[in-house]
Write a protein that holds these residues in place. Structure first.
Motif: not given
Length: 117
Positions: A4-20, A24-34
Motif C-alpha cells: 500500500f502506498t500513500a493516499p491517492a484521492w479524497i472523496d467528500i460526499t455531502a448532503t449539501n454539496p454546494v455548502a460543503a 472546504y474552499t474557505q477552510l483550506f483555500g481549495w480551488r474547485l472545478q465543477l
C-alpha cells in the motif's frame, strides 16, 4: 514492507454539496472545478493538496469522507481486506480511462477506498 502506498484521492460526499464546497474552499483555500453533469467538484491539486472531489450524497453514496489508497493489485487488496475481517462496500469497478477502484469497510465499518491505476 506493505504494497500500500500513500493516499491517492479524497472523496467528500455531502448532503449539501454546494455548502460543503464553500466550507472546504474557505477552510483550506481549495480551488474547485465543477463537473455539472455529475454534480461533483474536483479539487485542483497543488504541492500541498491531495487530489479529490466533493459530491452529492444519495442512496448509493452515503455522506462522509473516503480516502483512497493506491494498491498494485485491486483484487488482491480486496481479498486481503476480507481475510482480515473487512467487508466490501463497493466491489471493484472501472473508471474508464483512469483506473479501477473499490470501497471496503474496515473492522469498525469505516469506508476505505482502494485505487489501482
Amino acid at each position: 514492507m506493505s504494497d500500500f502506498t500513500a493516499p491517492a484521492w479524497i472523496d467528500i460526499t455531502a448532503t449539501n454539496p454546494v455548502a460543503a464546497r464553500e466550507f472546504y474552499t474557505q477552510l483550506f483555500g481549495w480551488r474547485l472545478q465543477l463537473v455539472e453533469a455529475l454534480n461533483y467538484a474536483l479539487v485542483q491539486p497543488d504541492k500541498n493538496t491531495l487530489p479529490g472531489g466533493i459530491g452529492q450524497q444519495n442512496e448509493v453514496r452515503p455522506a462522509g469522507v473516503v480516502t483512497y489508497f493506491s494498491v498494485p493489485d485491486l483484487e488482491a487488496a480486496v481479498a486481503k481486506a476480507e481475510s482480515l475481517g473487512g467487508r466490501i462496500a463497493v466491489p471493484p469497478w472501472e473508471v474508464p480511462g483512469l483506473g479501477r477502484m473499490a470501497i471496503i469497510l474496515d473492522l469498525d465499518a469505516n469506508r476505505i477506498g482502494l485505487w489501482q491505476d
